[in-house]
Design an enzyme around this catalytic site. Structure first.
Site: not given
Ligand code: NAD
Length: 543
Positions: A265-266, A269, A327, A212, A293
């Site tokens: 992602g964040s 989540v 990130c 996804k 991550e």
């Molecule tokens: P996000 O957490 O909003 O989304 C990530 C994924 O999770 C997406 O596919 C989204 O649709 C899904 N998602 C969102 N809410 C959800 C829920 N309630 N239940 C299940 N799935 C859900 O993150 P983003 O805005 O796409 O990316 C930015 C974040 O990612 C920042 O916090 C950043 O620091 C982090 N990030 C970390 C790294 C790393 O290597 N540490 C790298 C890139 C991004």
């Protein structure tokens, strides 16, 4: 056998193209941008190799031009998530049986296709769909993803080559099985390379995937699916769906065959999903591998011996490239008061001079932030900083979403080292600075270490080697990727394995064997060539 195992081509980093005026790559990328901008494409789900549409058709807009339509993707319902799981499980036996050399060949081919015929397409898709400049798209979508493919093939073979000792009459083997079930890859909007790596790293190790992607990355995700298919990934091995997060999560996390979770992602989540996995733990056939991550609040700490121009350049590039939506982006800085006036003057001049706009105009250094919720959140933090008595906006501060989601690169100076924008991840072009007493280096070290829950990246700048050594030791848990006299962004696969601990993730280091090893469940096989036929041991005999 080991000789055979080591015979894959040696991995190398894809050379990064410059896109300077007059170069062939610039002309060809511009032509691709024009072509893709003129089209309106369909982005169906891909389940078991079939293109699937739903009744819920969602328009895809460039963040820098939100009235323009690039295409439409089809939102998935719970039934599509189930279909994707079933397709993955159906594909699993043949994929697990496929010799690793064949899997390696698929991903080596994917790397060459990506760096060759797909290069313009993936870069243009990333520029239009995620609002990256040509250079930011190139280092991410083309170069880093090709690096992931090539280096992961090498790491896979290095893992497989690790075998236990055998003695005279036994042969001991480790069989590197895939996980029993399917892996859920949940990917972020900000890096096309991460979106590509999260499904393919476990797939390379023989796993089947339900992927996804983020709603705001569907445009380049489509190009990636086409690439995987052309490289030879069989139908059903990687299935791409677009449910909302909770809909996808519910079906996946309640499935007995859920065997692995590959997330970027964040932090919120990730923590929510980990809790759900914990609640459902008795449902699963096997304990799911959890690799995530997550967020960061990445620091730049300058010592009084640091070089001012180096610090300023690191801040501008580290905080504002790709609108601070990395990130690893520098978002809090600690500057000693002996150099503050000079840093301030140079920083403000450079930041105010940054040109931003549409990525099709190659003279821009920055483009738009990803979507309206992100824009609104950033605008709120900036407007609050304008009002707060312990904060001052010294550069930028403007925002305008009439055409695209544009936020000017913004620098806040605060007198409170724990001001909210020193602690919270904003994920945008906002840098907050705290000026410390140059003679209180230890106080600054302590602040850096304790101000945020995250520990992803961080940089120290100093010419004094004792200080470098002391800072490196003191901050040993403050960042998973630690930089000395360099900006905290721009990790390269094979050179700086990436990831952090604390609230920043499980630190399984994407683009290294440490990540690949999570996607295998080894079986130990012991064969005895002289099998005993008497239960009694020699010591039991009569004297
Ligand atoms: P996000 O957490 O909003 O989304 C990530 C994924 O999770 C997406 O596919 C989204 O649709 C899904 N998602 C969102 N809410 C959800 C829920 N309630 N239940 C299940 N799935 C859900 O993150 P983003 O805005 O796409 O990316 C930015 C974040 O990612 C920042 O916090 C950043 O620091 C982090 N990030 C970390 C790294 C790393 O290597 N540490 C790298 C890139 C991004």
């Amino acid at each position: 056998m080991y000789k055979e195992l080591q015979s894959v081509p040696k991995a190398y980093n894809e050379p990064v193209l410059g896109y300077a005026p007059g170069t062939p790559e610039r002309a060809s990328l511009k032509a691709m941008l024009a072509k893709m901008k003129a089209e309106v494409i369909e982005v169906p789900m891909v389940i078991g190799g079939k293109r699937i549409e739903s009744d819920n058709r969602v328009a895809i807009h460039p963040p820098h031009d939100h009235q323009h339509v690039l295409g439409h993707f089809y939102k998935s319902g719970a039934e599509h998530v189930t279909m994707a799981i079933e397709a993955a499980l159906k594909a699993a036996p043949a994929w697990a049986e496929m010799p690793w050399q064949e899997r390696a060949a698929i991903f080596l081919k994917a790397a060459d296709l990506l760096a060759g015929p797909y290069r313009d397409k993936i870069n243009a898709a990333t520029m239009l769909g995620q609002s990256k400049t040509a250079f930011q798209a190139e280092i991410d979508a083309a170069a880093e993803l090709a690096d992931f493919f090539r280096f992961n093939v090498q790491y896979m073979t290095e893992i497989y080559a690790q075998q236990p000792e055998s003695d005279k009459t036994t042969w001991n083997r480790l069989e590197y099985r895939p996980l029993e079930g399917f892996v859920y890859a949940l990917t972020p909007f900000n890096f096309t390379s991460i979106a590509g790596n999260l499904p393919t790293a476990p797939a390379m190790m023989g796993n089947v995937i339900v992927w996804k992607c983020s709603n705001t990355q569907t445009y380049s995700a489509k190009v990636l699916m086409d690439l995987f298919e052309e490289a030879g990934v069989p139908d059903g091995v990687i299935n791409l769906i677009y449910p909302s997060g909770p809909v996808g999560g519910k079906v996946v996390m309640e499935h007995p065959d859920f065997a692995g979770f590959h997330f970027t992602g964040s932090t919120g989540v990730f923590q929510q999903i980990w809790k759900t996995i914990g609640t459902n733990i008795a449902t699963y056939k096997t304990y799911p591998r959890i690799v995530g991550e997550t967020g960061g609040k990445d620091f730049v700490l300058a010592h009084k011996s640091a070089n001012v121009d180096q610090v300023v350049t690191a801040l501008v590039r580290g905080a504002f490239e790709f609108q601070g939506q990395k990130c690893s982006a520098a978002s809090r800085a600690y500057i000693p008061d002996n150099m503050w006036d000079e840093v301030r003057e140079k920083l403000v001049a450079q930041v105010e001079g940054i040109k931003m706009g549409d990525p099709e105009d190659f003279t821009n250094f920055m483009c738009a932030v990803i979507d309206e919720p992100s824009f609104d959140k950033l605008a709120m933090f900036i407007d609050n900083a304008k009002k707060d008595t312990d904060a001052e906006v010294i550069a930028g501060g403007q925002h305008d979403k009439s055409k695209g989601y544009f936020i000017r690169p913004t620098v806040i100076v605060t007198t409170d080292p724990r001001y909210i924008t020193m602690e919270e991840e904003l994920f945008g072009p906002v840098l907050t600075i705290y000026v410390y007493n140059a003679d209180e280096w230890e106080v600054a070290l302590e602040l850096v270490d304790t101000t945020s829950i995250y520990a992803l990246t961080g940089a120290i700048f100093a010419q004094d080697r004792y200080v470098v050594e002391q800072g490196t030791k003191y901050l040993s848990q403050a960042a998973g990727n630690f930089y000395i006299n360099d900006k905290p962004t721009g990790a390269v696969v094979g050179q700086q394995p990436f990831g952090g601990a604390r609230a920043s993730g499980t630190n399984d280091k994407a683009g290294s064997y440490l990540n690949m090893i999570r996607w295998t469940s080894p079986r130990t096989i012991k064969e005895n060539f002289l099998t005993p036929t008497d239960y009694r041991y020699p010591f039991m005999e009569e004297e």
